[in-house]
Each structure stands twice: as C-alpha cells, then as structure tokens.
Motif scaffolding. Sequence first.
Motif, PDB file in Angstrom:
ATOM      1  N   HIS A  32       0.839  -1.205   0.000  1.00 44.63           N
ATOM      2  CA  HIS A  32       0.000   0.000   0.000  1.00 44.63           C
ATOM      3  C   HIS A  32       0.877   1.260   0.000  1.00 44.63           C
ATOM      4  N   GLY A  33       1.930   1.249   0.794  1.00 40.70           N
ATOM      5  CA  GLY A  33       2.851   2.385   0.859  1.00 40.70           C
ATOM      6  C   GLY A  33       3.550   2.611  -0.476  1.00 40.70           C
ATOM      7  N   LEU A  34       3.949   1.526  -1.133  1.00 40.37           N
ATOM      8  CA  LEU A  34       4.603   1.651  -2.432  1.00 40.37           C
ATOM      9  C   LEU A  34       3.650   2.212  -3.482  1.00 40.37           C
ATOM     10  N   SER A  35       2.411   1.756  -3.474  1.00 42.32           N
ATOM     11  CA  SER A  35       1.463   2.276  -4.466  1.00 42.32           C
ATOM     12  C   SER A  35       1.169   3.747  -4.213  1.00 42.32           C
ATOM     13  N   ASP A  36       1.107   4.156  -2.935  1.00 44.16           N
ATOM     14  CA  ASP A  36       0.915   5.575  -2.621  1.00 44.16           C
ATOM     15  C   ASP A  36       2.101   6.401  -3.114  1.00 44.16           C
ATOM     16  N   THR A  37       3.318   5.873  -2.908  1.00 44.56           N
ATOM     17  CA  THR A  37       4.524   6.571  -3.354  1.00 44.56           C
ATOM     18  C   THR A  37       4.541   6.698  -4.879  1.00 44.56           C
ATOM     19  N   ALA A  38       4.201   5.613  -5.571  1.00 37.50           N
ATOM     20  CA  ALA A  38       4.173   5.636  -7.031  1.00 37.50           C
ATOM     21  C   ALA A  38       3.139   6.641  -7.532  1.00 37.50           C
ATOM     22  N   ALA A  39       1.994   6.697  -6.877  1.00 40.75           N
ATOM     23  CA  ALA A  39       0.954   7.659  -7.274  1.00 40.75           C
ATOM     24  C   ALA A  39       1.441   9.089  -7.056  1.00 40.75           C
ATOM     25  N   ALA A  40       2.125   9.328  -5.945  1.00 44.01           N
ATOM     26  CA  ALA A  40       2.636  10.671  -5.658  1.00 44.01           C
ATOM     27  C   ALA A  40       3.676  11.083  -6.694  1.00 44.01           C
ATOM     28  N   ILE A  41       4.546  10.164  -7.060  1.00 43.13           N
ATOM     29  CA  ILE A  41       5.578  10.463  -8.060  1.00 43.13           C
ATOM     30  C   ILE A  41       4.935  10.701  -9.416  1.00 43.13           C
ATOM     31  N   GLY A  42       3.959   9.871  -9.776  1.00 40.77           N
ATOM     32  CA  GLY A  42       3.287  10.001 -11.067  1.00 40.77           C
ATOM     33  C   GLY A  42       2.565  11.317 -11.223  1.00 40.77           C
ATOM     34  N   SER A  43       2.064  11.885 -10.145  1.00 33.74           N
ATOM     35  CA  SER A  43       1.338  13.147 -10.238  1.00 33.74           C
ATOM     36  C   SER A  43       2.212  14.338  -9.861  1.00 33.74           C
ATOM     37  N   SER A  44       3.513  14.144  -9.824  1.00 31.42           N
ATOM     38  CA  SER A  44       4.416  15.237  -9.446  1.00 31.42           C
ATOM     39  C   SER A  44       4.502  16.272 -10.564  1.00 31.42           C
ATOM     40  N   SER A  45       4.943  17.454 -10.203  1.00 25.95           N
ATOM     41  CA  SER A  45       5.027  18.555 -11.176  1.00 25.95           C
ATOM     42  C   SER A  45       6.107  18.299 -12.218  1.00 25.95           C
ATOM     43  N   VAL A 165      13.949   5.617 -10.514  1.00 25.47           N
ATOM     44  CA  VAL A 165      14.928   5.760  -9.419  1.00 25.47           C
ATOM     45  C   VAL A 165      14.209   6.178  -8.146  1.00 25.47           C
ATOM     46  N   ALA A 166      13.285   7.129  -8.273  1.00 27.05           N
ATOM     47  CA  ALA A 166      12.539   7.594  -7.102  1.00 27.05           C
ATOM     48  C   ALA A 166      11.721   6.447  -6.492  1.00 27.05           C
ATOM     49  N   LYS A 167      11.148   5.629  -7.347  1.00 28.32           N
ATOM     50  CA  LYS A 167      10.383   4.470  -6.857  1.00 28.32           C
ATOM     51  C   LYS A 167      11.292   3.510  -6.084  1.00 28.32           C
ATOM     52  N   LYS A 168      12.479   3.263  -6.663  1.00 29.64           N
ATOM     53  CA  LYS A 168      13.415   2.353  -6.002  1.00 29.64           C
ATOM     54  C   LYS A 168      13.836   2.901  -4.638  1.00 29.64           C
ATOM     55  N   VAL A 169      14.103   4.207  -4.598  1.00 28.08           N
ATOM     56  CA  VAL A 169      14.517   4.822  -3.330  1.00 28.08           C
ATOM     57  C   VAL A 169      13.369   4.727  -2.321  1.00 28.08           C
ATOM     58  N   ALA A 170      12.162   4.984  -2.784  1.00 29.44           N
ATOM     59  CA  ALA A 170      11.003   4.913  -1.883  1.00 29.44           C
ATOM     60  C   ALA A 170      10.815   3.478  -1.396  1.00 29.44           C
ATOM     61  N   LYS A 171      10.991   2.538  -2.264  1.00 32.96           N
ATOM     62  CA  LYS A 171      10.834   1.129  -1.901  1.00 32.96           C
ATOM     63  C   LYS A 171      11.895   0.723  -0.888  1.00 32.96           C
ATOM     64  N   LYS A 172      13.129   1.195  -1.141  1.00 35.45           N
ATOM     65  CA  LYS A 172      14.231   0.892  -0.251  1.00 35.45           C
ATOM     66  C   LYS A 172      13.969   1.449   1.134  1.00 35.45           C
ATOM     67  N   ARG A 173      13.456   2.692   1.178  1.00 34.84           N
ATOM     68  CA  ARG A 173      13.170   3.317   2.474  1.00 34.84           C
ATOM     69  C   ARG A 173      12.092   2.555   3.237  1.00 34.84           C
ATOM     70  N   THR A 174      11.061   2.130   2.516  1.00 32.51           N
ATOM     71  CA  THR A 174       9.964   1.434   3.195  1.00 32.51           C
ATOM     72  C   THR A 174      10.386   0.048   3.666  1.00 32.51           C
ATOM     73  N   THR A 175      11.280  -0.609   2.901  1.00 31.30           N
ATOM     74  CA  THR A 175      11.722  -1.945   3.314  1.00 31.30           C
ATOM     75  C   THR A 175      12.756  -1.877   4.436  1.00 31.30           C
ATOM     76  N   ASN A 176      13.530  -0.787   4.530  1.00 35.39           N
ATOM     77  CA  ASN A 176      14.543  -0.646   5.589  1.00 35.39           C
ATOM     78  C   ASN A 176      13.932  -0.345   6.946  1.00 35.39           C
ATOM     79  N   ARG A 177      12.730   0.198   6.965  1.00 39.99           N
ATOM     80  CA  ARG A 177      12.105   0.583   8.249  1.00 39.99           C
ATOM     81  C   ARG A 177      11.488  -0.573   8.964  1.00 39.99           C
TER      82      ARG A 177
END
Length: 177
Positions: A32-45, A165-177
């Motif tokens: 769920h966190g990854l999909s939220d992150t992907a959605a946020a990145i996809g709608s970024s400016s 890259v942003a997705k990978k970083v977000a995924k890495k952060r969520t898996t490290n926590r």
Amino acid sequence: MPRKLTRAAKRVEAAIDHLEEATAAAGSRVQHGLSDTAAAIGSSSVVERVEKQARTSRKAIAKEIAKAKKVGKKQVATATKRVGVAKKATEKAAKKQVATVTKKAGVAKKAAKKQVATATKRVGVAKKATKKAAKKQVATVTKKAGVAKKAAKKQVATATKRVGVAKKVAKKRTTNR
C-alpha cells in the motif's frame, strides 16, 4: 514427556501461524505504501512538466511540417500559373505573326513554333527548379522534426528513469524501516 512435546509442538505451530499472519499484514502495508509513493511520483510537477514539453514539441513539429507543405504547394501553383501565362503569350504572338506576314507564312510558323518550344522548355526548367526547392524545404523541415522528436523522447526517457529511481529509493526506504 510426550505431553510436553505435544504442547511444545502446538505452541510452536501457533507461533508460526501468528508469524505468518503478521508477515502478510506487513506485506500488504508495504504494498500500500509503495502504491501511494508511485501515485505521488506520477502526479508530481516534474512528470507533468515533461509531458507538457513533449506535447508542445510535437505540436511545433506538426506546425512546421504543415507550413513547409503549404509553401511547397504555393510554389508549385505559382509555377503552373506562370507556365499557363507564358504559353498563352507565346501562342498569341505566333498567331499575330502568321496573320500579318502572309508571304512568309512558312518562315513565320517555324519561328513561332521555335518560340513556343523554347518558352515551354524554360517553363519546364523553372517548374523543376521550383519543385526541387520545395522538396528540399520539406526535407529540411522533416529532418528538424526528427531531431526535435528525438529530443522529446530523450526528455521523456530521462523523466521516466528519474521516476524509476525515485520508486526504487522509496521502496528501499519502506523496506529498511
């Protein structure tokens, strides 16, 4: 002794069941966190800006091509019109000469035919040159369009790469926590 082993086995089994449930719940939260992150990145400016630039580039390219085609058509039409005018003028002059000089009709006819042939030949040369210039302009604009298209593709690819890259970083952060 066997009772103690049975009890211990049941406790281990219950612990395994609880562990599996906890793992499944954590996995769904991470998903769920990854999909939220992907959605946020996809709608970024940044993504929106890159998409807008790509659309603008495509429109500009299409306008340039249309403009070049229009110019080419005008040039061909002008050359065709000039051919018609030159032909009429030459034919008119030839008829006038034939009517006035009856004695030298054969000579006048030959001269008129020669004039018509020369004028037609000149018109043909002019028409070819105009078509060649129009083709050259269309080729130049098409080449420019290709270059602009490549640049737009490169921008989109770079943006897509950044999103990845942003997705990978977000995924890495969520898996490290």
